[in-house]
Enzyme design. Sequence first.
Site, mmCIF file in Angstrom:
data_model
loop_
_atom_site.group_PDB
_atom_site.id
_atom_site.type_symbol
_atom_site.label_atom_id
_atom_site.label_comp_id
_atom_site.label_asym_id
_atom_site.label_seq_id
_atom_site.Cartn_x
_atom_site.Cartn_y
_atom_site.Cartn_z
ATOM 1 C CB THR A 173 -0.921 0.009 1.237
ATOM 2 O OG1 THR A 173 -1.754 -1.144 1.218
ATOM 3 C CG2 THR A 173 -1.775 1.260 1.282
ATOM 4 C CG PHE A 197 -0.784 -10.122 4.364
ATOM 5 C CD1 PHE A 197 -0.812 -10.561 5.678
ATOM 6 C CD2 PHE A 197 -1.336 -10.929 3.396
ATOM 7 C CE1 PHE A 197 -1.357 -11.780 6.010
ATOM 8 C CE2 PHE A 197 -1.884 -12.158 3.717
ATOM 9 C CZ PHE A 197 -1.896 -12.584 5.033
ATOM 10 C CB CYS A 198 -0.489 -3.264 3.811
ATOM 11 S SG CYS A 198 -0.992 -2.855 5.488
ATOM 12 C CG ASN A 199 0.459 -6.777 -1.910
ATOM 13 O OD1 ASN A 199 -0.172 -6.457 -2.914
ATOM 14 N ND2 ASN A 199 1.685 -7.260 -1.970
#
Length: 840
Positions: free
Chosen positions: A145, A416-418
């Site tokens: 992110t 996972f911020c992805n």
Amino acid sequence: MLPSLDVCNKGGKPLYTTPAIKHYIVQKATLCIASHNFSGITYLDHAGTTLYPESLVREFYQDISRNVYGNPHSHNPSSRLTHDTVEHVRYRILQHFNTTPDKYSVIFTSGCTAALKLVAESFPWSPPTAMEPASQFCYLTDNHTSVVGIRGVTSALGVVSLPVSPEEIEARARDVAQSECSSCQTPHLFCYPAQSNFSGRKYSLGYVRGIQARKLYPACDSQGRWFVLLDAASFASCSPLDLQEHPADFVPFSFYKMFGFPTGLGALLVRNDTAALLRKAYFGGGTAAAYLAGENYYVPTPNIANRFEDGTVSFLNVIALNHSFDTLHKLTGGMDKVQLHTFGLARYTYMLLSSLCHGNGQPVAQIYSDSEFENPSTQGAILNFNLTDCHGQIVGYSQVDKLASLFNIHVRTGCFCNTGACQIFLGTTNQDVKSNLQAGHVCGDDVDLVDGRPTGSVRVSFGYMSTFRDCQNFLNFVVECFVEKPVEVDQVKLDRLKSNTSSKGSSQCLITMLTNGKHKHIDNGEHASTDPVVNEYGGKAITKEAKSLGKAQYLTNIYIYPIKSCAAFEVTDWPVCPLGLLHDRGWMVVNGNGVCLNQKREPRLCLIHPQIYLPSNTLLLQASGMDTISVPLENHNEPHQSHGVCQSKLCGDRVQTVDCGDEAASWLSEFLGQPCRLIRQSPDFIRNMKKGHEKGVSSTALSLVNEAQYLMINHASVDLLQRHITSRQESSDHQPLNIHELVSRFRANLVISGLEPFEEDDWSHLIIGNTHFQVAGRCGRCQMIGVDQNTGAKTKEPLLSLSAYRKGKVTFGVYLVHQSLDGSNATLSVGAPVMSQWSG
């Protein structure tokens, strides 16, 4: 004691010593991994942050105890010592990445995200002109992110944002030698991760030169100068990076992912040739060669690092890096060995997990990977997956996380911020993401399934201090909690993954080791039942056709919990108010920092027995060994120092509360052995139920409850679960839970006598006496039900048995809200008839 999982081949040697795997393993004797003792913790979230060795902290403490380190911007002896040490650390960082101060500069930041933000704000983005096109911000869709967030800066500058899929980079490459002499100087930036933080896939470091030379897509399609940002945050934790061979223009990373300590410190490595192009508007302490206060005059310092490090760097944390590098080399011998060791553990876990099957042959895990862990140059020490039940249905990641906590296994769950990688592997469309948000799911919450589809996954990751025992503990946990017995293995897949191992007896050895020599058959049928209500303990199958409107049940128990997380107060009849049962969860205990205490943090809360006496308008606090004290239910006086209004946080909500005074605070502090205070919800404060429950549930006012006004459980479901627990514990020395103890574990408000186990799962409405309720959703049980409500001791039951029975799903009981209230004097009474309605 969990069974061993040393998977053997026919000769009796552990599977990981076979040639195909041993090639990638560095034994502990060579690696010199320091033993670590974390009270039985199996830590598998090294991609989040790795663990710091005790020796590192000890050496750092001795250093700052022996030396005086002053502000490096001064020139006294202590400041010069700091300056010189910090400069030495910069050199060590560059040495670690095989480069020199002549080629790169080290700019310290607060972390990788801050380093990326620095690039976003200082890169020389160009808007479109009549002569040249606009700059392009291109990024791999499999990016964190914090990389995609650069778009927030570029979008206002007329810069083109271009997301690129991994498949496009080489597939759309072409020879561009004939256009290399173009006069176009428009700067473009391409960002990609050296290693995906989602799947552990390692992208080719050759992309750096390929993009810079405009031989790869998207650079081959655009005129101008191309620069490369190589996100090394995930990669650098377990792999060596050679910047002499792969000279990326910008390399951001965080040190806590490499060493575990210090935190709050990262760096941006910038090629000196590129740094001259960067633009910087703000200037802070230490960044100016000269400036005037009364005139717009400013000259930046010529030193690149000083120019971009606003203010004083976190110099003690930088000094700690000296000891971090020393410890890493002392314990591991270098990053090459760390890479081989961690990859070997990941490959070992992948082989076994991907081959593991339920008794009916269904695979246990759906693994999200672009490789089969053949080579450490293409795959990192990350394994991402979702577990599936024996019917092929995804088990929500929050269910896995809750049960892992019972076994002291620490994993990471979610996306996972992805989001890009999450969408690719889970098959989630853009519209799905938007719809999930409208349904109440946001990044970081525990809404793991929406309409039966996963919103995220489970990730295990390894660090240099990880061991095979960590792998075995994790795999044993999966078998214990999520595999429908008897354990089976996909022999064909296992043989293929083992490569050089030709033993035909390995799968049988795997089964034996997983079950400790006992093949446990859960039921006598050929396959596991597809009906979640059919069971081997006498439960009766209920079909939708058999369910009808107006089945009669009875309310058997009413419990209120005046103080959140403290013991129940059982009553036979009780008033109903707009927030639920009168005074239910009206108070809570907070620690000295104002943080709400619950039984997960402080199990002894269950030994505090609050009682409410409506005639005298008092709340009594009782506990063994303590004098009983009384607290007024309401304080109509103006708030003063000992009864002040304060703000607290509960389940993510800000709630306005009133302190209940020093007497209650002293009583709680003495009993719990820590500074505590008793607070109650302010009568003027309204807290509404969050979105995310079943559709059609209107906004409802709440007390200090977690989710909804009431929690109801079915006595028949408890009885079935009790028999299941007893059956599981027949071969052990554990004393089985009786029904009363089991009911108390679930801390329900209402207990009813249901006709069939778990039929409440499909209810939409019910009427108790004259009061109408709507079902707001199922209760996803947390590990708090592992606390013995009589002693405060922690156990794995009943959550473990509930998971085994529900095939990994640990919902139990349903949330209720008022649908309507017939007057303000509504009362619930034990023995009242219950009329249920079925959804659908």
